[in-house]
Design an enzyme around this catalytic site. Sequence first.
Site, PDB file in Angstrom:
ATOM      1  N   PRO A  24       0.812  -1.216   0.000  1.00 37.92           N
ATOM      2  CA  PRO A  24       0.000   0.000   0.000  1.00 37.92           C
ATOM      3  C   PRO A  24       0.844   1.265   0.000  1.00 37.92           C
ATOM      4  O   PRO A  24       1.947   1.294   0.535  1.00 37.92           O
ATOM      5  CB  PRO A  24      -0.805  -0.110   1.306  1.00 37.92           C
ATOM      6  CG  PRO A  24      -0.791  -1.556   1.633  1.00 37.92           C
ATOM      7  CD  PRO A  24       0.524  -2.084   1.147  1.00 37.92           C
ATOM      8  N   CYS A  25       0.308   2.314  -0.589  1.00 33.25           N
ATOM      9  CA  CYS A  25       0.953   3.628  -0.585  1.00 33.25           C
ATOM     10  C   CYS A  25       0.601   4.316   0.717  1.00 33.25           C
ATOM     11  O   CYS A  25      -0.571   4.535   1.003  1.00 33.25           O
ATOM     12  CB  CYS A  25       0.487   4.461  -1.778  1.00 33.25           C
ATOM     13  SG  CYS A  25       1.306   6.063  -1.903  1.00 33.25           S
TER      14      CYS A  25
END
Length: 412
Positions: free
Chosen positions: A81-82
């Site tokens: 995930p960012c």
Amino acid sequence: MDKTLCELFAGVGGFRLGLEKASKDWKTVWANQWEPKKKQQHAFDCYCEHFGKKEIYINEDIASIDKSKIPDHNLLVGGFPCQDYSVARTGAKGINGVKGVLWWEIRNILEIKKPKFVLLENVDRLLKSPAKQRGRDFGVMLACFNELGYNVEWRVINAAEYGFAQRRRRIFIFAYTRETKFASMQSSANAQCIINTAGFFARTFKINPINNIQNTNLIYKDLADVSENFKYEFGNSGYMNNGQIYTSNVTPVSIKPIPLSQILEKNADNKYNINESNLEKWNYLKGSKKIERTSKAGHKYIFSEGPIAFPDPIDKPARTMLTSESSLNRSTHVIKDPTTSKLRLLTPVEAERLQGFDENWTNTGMPEKFRYFCMGNALVVGVVEKMGQTLNKIFSIEESDYVIENEERKAI
């Protein structure tokens, strides 16, 4: 060199599937998949359904795992995930208060296990985050790689521009230790050559030649210094060698994409037809709008967004599929069925086809809604397969006993 693979944030196995389509020699020695706050671990169950339930497939929070117990491997992969990757100082301890938790877990594995090669995937906004200090998060990641002795390439790839059925833009990050033969081979090429022709991504996804490259460096006191002060406008392609960053915006040598019409099922179940009572809502969600909103600070502003084609055209590749696919929202695909002329959602099989998975890959007992969720989280398998073909050649170099000469390097 053995093609040993460690797969993090494995989902339903997209990285592994793509690599195995490129070569049956890849051996997964460890994999981790854990969905936080989920009682039922459907993605992990799907992974085990296809690859066999083994003690080396771990369904636990990666933060709780002793990294030294992960088996040695030569390629580490993962789509993570960012998040916010900022770091803060605390006295003599140096770095503390890390936020982008999953990246730091990757970094810890790199430090302890030192895989020769790394291939990661993320959303393309990583290059521009956070908004208040553009490029900081990616700069922190590059600084970590540099500190651990890796050179790095990156490229934002739109799958549809290389012949696939979805306009899915993702950043891929390829890193390799400076002790590899591949690193030695690359050292004879300058940054422009790496980005244009000689690099990992240039060999895999052709681009139109560029000659305008920007550069900067990562000469900072420590990671906290990078977090506090680094700001840079990264291009969609780039290369880092010993802390020197080179970047440019490149355009692909495009391959004709697969239109949505070619992945559609015939005789889709009527349950996927949209409810006509919701038609007004669909039109509103898909249409342009300007809405007055109030910020947390109390000032008013106008939120606006343009229209999305409704229904989606089927003579073009699909838009990016999100985890909310099939729900009543703006991003969900709605097509006019070519057989019945009725408006309907994509089926789970069509969602799998968009990502390049085998049909009914996620039909392993999970709820249908979660099948869409898994595909929205996944990557395009064919994109990974193409990278796997290039990795096969690179791993052949590592196995060889001879020095790579210029002509041999060009042939790779």
